[in-house]
Design a protein around this motif. Structure first.
Motif: not given
Length: 417
Positions: A312, A315-316, A319, A337, A340-341
């Motif tokens: 996370s 990916r966080g 974004v 995000y 998906t998390t």
């Protein structure tokens, strides 16, 4: 005139340091505000094979490899009386791309990750206690108490909350929601002289299932093992005993643990962690993204914490970088995000929720690899975030069988006590 950062990150644990490294790789200016002085003690020491993919993307694997952490090739699940057990061997899963993981002493591991982010150019301020945050139309403002006691204020274009169980921004907005029936307490410590598996099973984590609680046993070094007990808070309160007494009594009553701890000596003990298994109603809003345990926390029975935190965090950060490029405070990618998390968390949660039931245990502890179902379970519990159709339908079949087992016995009865 004070500097305006691209991103301010609250927290320097695995999620925060991963986010900081990712943003620095994209050329962003990053400030990390960490309340502790690293290295510091932390729990959550067993990692998953798919952590390796994140390590490679961050460019930190050579440092981790050089640190000499204990290799983890499997996970063993035992009944408390030692009558039955099963082992997930990560090297034998036909859907699993990474054959091994590592066991880490978090003080050393977390410090390594944070220093890596610092070496890439992130500014890290330790012993910085964040006291307030404010999101405005064109910026975020964060107030904190610095190491010298002074009150300071910084500004950035985005804020990432990686504050862990402190859950700083979500708590200020009353966003935390607990999973029903999953308020737990963990009592744990480090011990020498614990008898752990050797040979090809050296480095395995042991999960010992009792009727309404469970133990973890994680080898950190050749003669240092993390041992913890997890039980319902209500059960703990009903005992009316000090945490260490509850732990010691549970060891005596669980043969699979007691036999391994006959010659154990205390290194550190009596640590307590509460408030397990919660989620936040929102993970993103304008100029704000929550990652790691600040996005939610689940029971650590399948060692998912660090994997979910780092995934996370990466990916966080990606974004957030995209939002900065677009010049927007909130984007569709940020909302994706969040979706998906939550999906990644739910993949582990389906196992966690069922683990405490007898009908799940009767199938899980007596596995059949027909249709390669065990391989699919292996893949999911190894931490793979994206499931193929082949693994998806096999997991669905397994949980269908669990549902049937509750009503019509498919596996022979086992005792859980």
């Amino acid at each position: 005139m004070s500097k305006t950062w691209d991103v301010i990150i609250i927290g320097g644990g695995p999620a925060g340091s991963t986010a900081a490294t990712t943003l620095r790789q994209a050329g962003r200016s990053v400030l990390v505000l960490e309340k502790a002085k690293f290295p510091r003690f932390h729990i959550g020491e067993s990692l998953l094979p798919y952590n390796r993919a994140v390590f490679d993307e961050l460019g930190v694997w050579p440092k981790i490899e050089a640190a000499g952490f204990m290799m983890k090739r499997g996970a063993q699940f035992w009944m408390g009386d030692g009558s039955i057990h099963t082992r997930l061997n990560f090297s034998r899963g036909s859907f699993t791309e990474f054959p091994e993981a590592i066991q880490v002493e978090r003080a050393k591991f977390d410090d390594l990750l944070l220093r890596h982010a610092e070496e890439l150019g992130a500014e890290v301020r330790e012993e910085a206690i964040v006291t307030e945050h404010r999101v405005e139309k064109d910026r975020v403002t964060v107030k904190f108490r610095a190491k010298d006691g002074s009150e300071q204020e910084v500004q950035g274009a985005f804020l990432m909350d990686a504050s862990g169980l402190g859950n700083f921004t979500a708590n200020r907005e009353n966003l935390r929601e607990y999973y029903p029936g999953h308020k737990k307490i963990a009592i744990f410590g480090h011990y020498s002289g614990v008898q752990m598996p050797e040979g090809g099973e050296k480095g395995d984590i042991l999960i010992i299932r009792r009727e309404n609680s469970w133990f973890w046993m994680i080898p950190l070094e050749d003669d240092k093992t993390s041992v913890g007990l997890v039980l319902d808070q209500a059960d703990f309160k009903a005992l009316k005993q000090e945490p260490q007494q509850v732990f010691d009594d549970a060891v005596l009553s669980a043969k699979a643990v007691h036999d391994r701890m006959i010659n154990a000596k205390v290194i550190t003990q009596g640590h307590v962690l509460t408030d397990f298994s919660y989620t936040n109603r929102k993970l993103v809003s304008e100029r704000l993204v929550r990652v790691g345990d600040a996005s939610g926390f689940i029971d650590p029975i399948f060692s998912s914490g660090v994997m979910l935190a780092m995934t996370s965090g990466r990916r966080g950060a990606q974004v957030v970088h995209q939002a900065l490029v677009a010049g927007k405070a909130l984007t569709f990618a940020m909302k994706r995000y969040e979706w998906t998390t939550r999906r990644h968390v739910s993949r582990f949660w389906q196992f966690i929720e069922k683990f405490y039931t007898k009908h799940f245990a009767q199938l899980f502890f007596q596995p059949s690899n027909k249709f390669r179902m065990v391989c699919a379970i292996n893949c999911a519990l190894a931490g793979r975030t994206e499931m193929t159709f082949g693994t998806w339908w096999r997991l669905r079949l397994f949980f269908t069988l669990v549902w049937i087992q509750k009503r019509f016995p498919l596996a022979k009865p086992i005792r859980i006590r």
